[in-house]
Design a protein around this motif. Structure first.
Motif, PDB file in Angstrom:
ATOM      1  N   ALA A   1      -9.038 -13.256   3.509  1.00 18.03           N
ATOM      2  CA  ALA A   1     -10.185 -12.683   2.796  1.00 18.03           C
ATOM      3  C   ALA A   1     -10.548 -13.529   1.581  1.00 18.03           C
ATOM      4  O   ALA A   1     -11.729 -13.757   1.298  1.00 18.03           O
ATOM      5  CB  ALA A   1      -9.872 -11.251   2.379  1.00 18.03           C
ATOM      6  N   ILE A   2      -9.540 -14.006   0.881  1.00 19.91           N
ATOM      7  CA  ILE A   2      -9.786 -14.861  -0.285  1.00 19.91           C
ATOM      8  C   ILE A   2     -10.464 -16.157   0.155  1.00 19.91           C
ATOM      9  O   ILE A   2     -11.395 -16.645  -0.493  1.00 19.91           O
ATOM     10  CB  ILE A   2      -8.479 -15.127  -1.057  1.00 19.91           C
ATOM     11  CG1 ILE A   2      -8.013 -13.841  -1.734  1.00 19.91           C
ATOM     12  CG2 ILE A   2      -8.649 -16.240  -2.075  1.00 19.91           C
ATOM     13  CD1 ILE A   2      -6.624 -13.918  -2.348  1.00 19.91           C
ATOM     14  N   ALA A   3     -10.023 -16.716   1.273  1.00 19.71           N
ATOM     15  CA  ALA A   3     -10.612 -17.958   1.784  1.00 19.71           C
ATOM     16  C   ALA A   3     -12.080 -17.744   2.150  1.00 19.71           C
ATOM     17  O   ALA A   3     -12.923 -18.613   1.895  1.00 19.71           O
ATOM     18  CB  ALA A   3      -9.823 -18.452   2.990  1.00 19.71           C
ATOM     19  N   VAL A   4     -12.415 -16.604   2.735  1.00 23.10           N
ATOM     20  CA  VAL A   4     -13.807 -16.316   3.106  1.00 23.10           C
ATOM     21  C   VAL A   4     -14.682 -16.247   1.860  1.00 23.10           C
ATOM     22  O   VAL A   4     -15.769 -16.837   1.814  1.00 23.10           O
ATOM     23  CB  VAL A   4     -13.891 -14.999   3.911  1.00 23.10           C
ATOM     24  CG1 VAL A   4     -15.332 -14.532   4.051  1.00 23.10           C
ATOM     25  CG2 VAL A   4     -13.250 -15.175   5.283  1.00 23.10           C
ATOM     26  N   VAL A   5     -14.206 -15.542   0.828  1.00 21.14           N
ATOM     27  CA  VAL A   5     -14.998 -15.413  -0.400  1.00 21.14           C
ATOM     28  C   VAL A   5     -15.122 -16.773  -1.087  1.00 21.14           C
ATOM     29  O   VAL A   5     -16.192 -17.137  -1.589  1.00 21.14           O
ATOM     30  CB  VAL A   5     -14.376 -14.362  -1.350  1.00 21.14           C
ATOM     31  CG1 VAL A   5     -15.043 -14.384  -2.716  1.00 21.14           C
ATOM     32  CG2 VAL A   5     -14.479 -12.973  -0.736  1.00 21.14           C
ATOM     33  N   ALA A   6     -14.043 -17.550  -1.086  1.00 19.32           N
ATOM     34  CA  ALA A   6     -14.077 -18.864  -1.736  1.00 19.32           C
ATOM     35  C   ALA A   6     -14.983 -19.834  -0.992  1.00 19.32           C
ATOM     36  O   ALA A   6     -15.616 -20.700  -1.618  1.00 19.32           O
ATOM     37  CB  ALA A   6     -12.664 -19.429  -1.826  1.00 19.32           C
ATOM     38  N   ALA A   7     -15.083 -19.702   0.320  1.00 14.87           N
ATOM     39  CA  ALA A   7     -15.903 -20.629   1.111  1.00 14.87           C
ATOM     40  C   ALA A   7     -17.388 -20.292   1.056  1.00 14.87           C
ATOM     41  O   ALA A   7     -18.218 -21.134   1.411  1.00 14.87           O
ATOM     42  CB  ALA A   7     -15.430 -20.620   2.566  1.00 14.87           C
TER      43      ALA A   7
END
Length: 147
Positions: free
Chosen positions: A25-31
């Motif tokens: 989830a963090i990777a999705v928001v960061a991307a």
């Protein structure tokens, strides 16, 4: 019933799964691209807040429960350790009896107003029962001191 070892293994597996999901989830928001307007920025800020709380909750799964220990000083305390001088005690008693007398008088007034015609309240077998005014706490205290 499952033992502590089984529970620890299960909790560890849950932690690993939740940690992986949180990382995704963090990777999705960061991307995601930069917000283009205020509404999108607010949406991103809420998502970041949710992820931060989620990460904190997931991390709490690995922490050992902290038990509060009582200090030996607290265990050794008793009622005798509290210093109340005779003057403070007398003042507290005077205030207490004053409030009780006020309440008794209010109950008697309300009883008379309601037409119940009850006898005035007495305090029982204390100094008030010795022929003094049953509502006079000061007279009771004076008798107690003389004894």
């Amino acid at each position: 019933m499952a033992g502590k070892g089984d529970e620890a293994e299960w909790l560890e597996a849950v932690f690993d799964r939740l940690k992986a999901l949180t990382d995704q989830a963090i990777a999705v928001v960061a991307a995601a691209g930069a917000p283009v307007d205020v509404a999108e920025a607010e949406k991103r800020a809420r998502a970041v807040g949710v992820l931060a709380r989620t990460a904190k909750a997931v991390a709490a799964l690995t922490l050992k429960p902290v038990r509060k220990t009582r200090s030996p000083e607290e265990d050794e305390m008793s009622e005798d350790d509290r210093d109340v001088s005779d003057a403070e005690l007398a003042e507290l008693q005077a205030e207490f009896f004053s409030r009780v007398d006020h309440l008794v008088a209010a109950f008697e007034r309300k009883s008379l107003a309601a037409g119940l015609g009850r006898e005035p309240a007495s305090r029982g077998e204390g100094p008030g029962a010795a022929g003094m005014d049953t509502g006079d706490a000061e007279a009771e205290r004076r008798t107690d001191r003389a004894a």
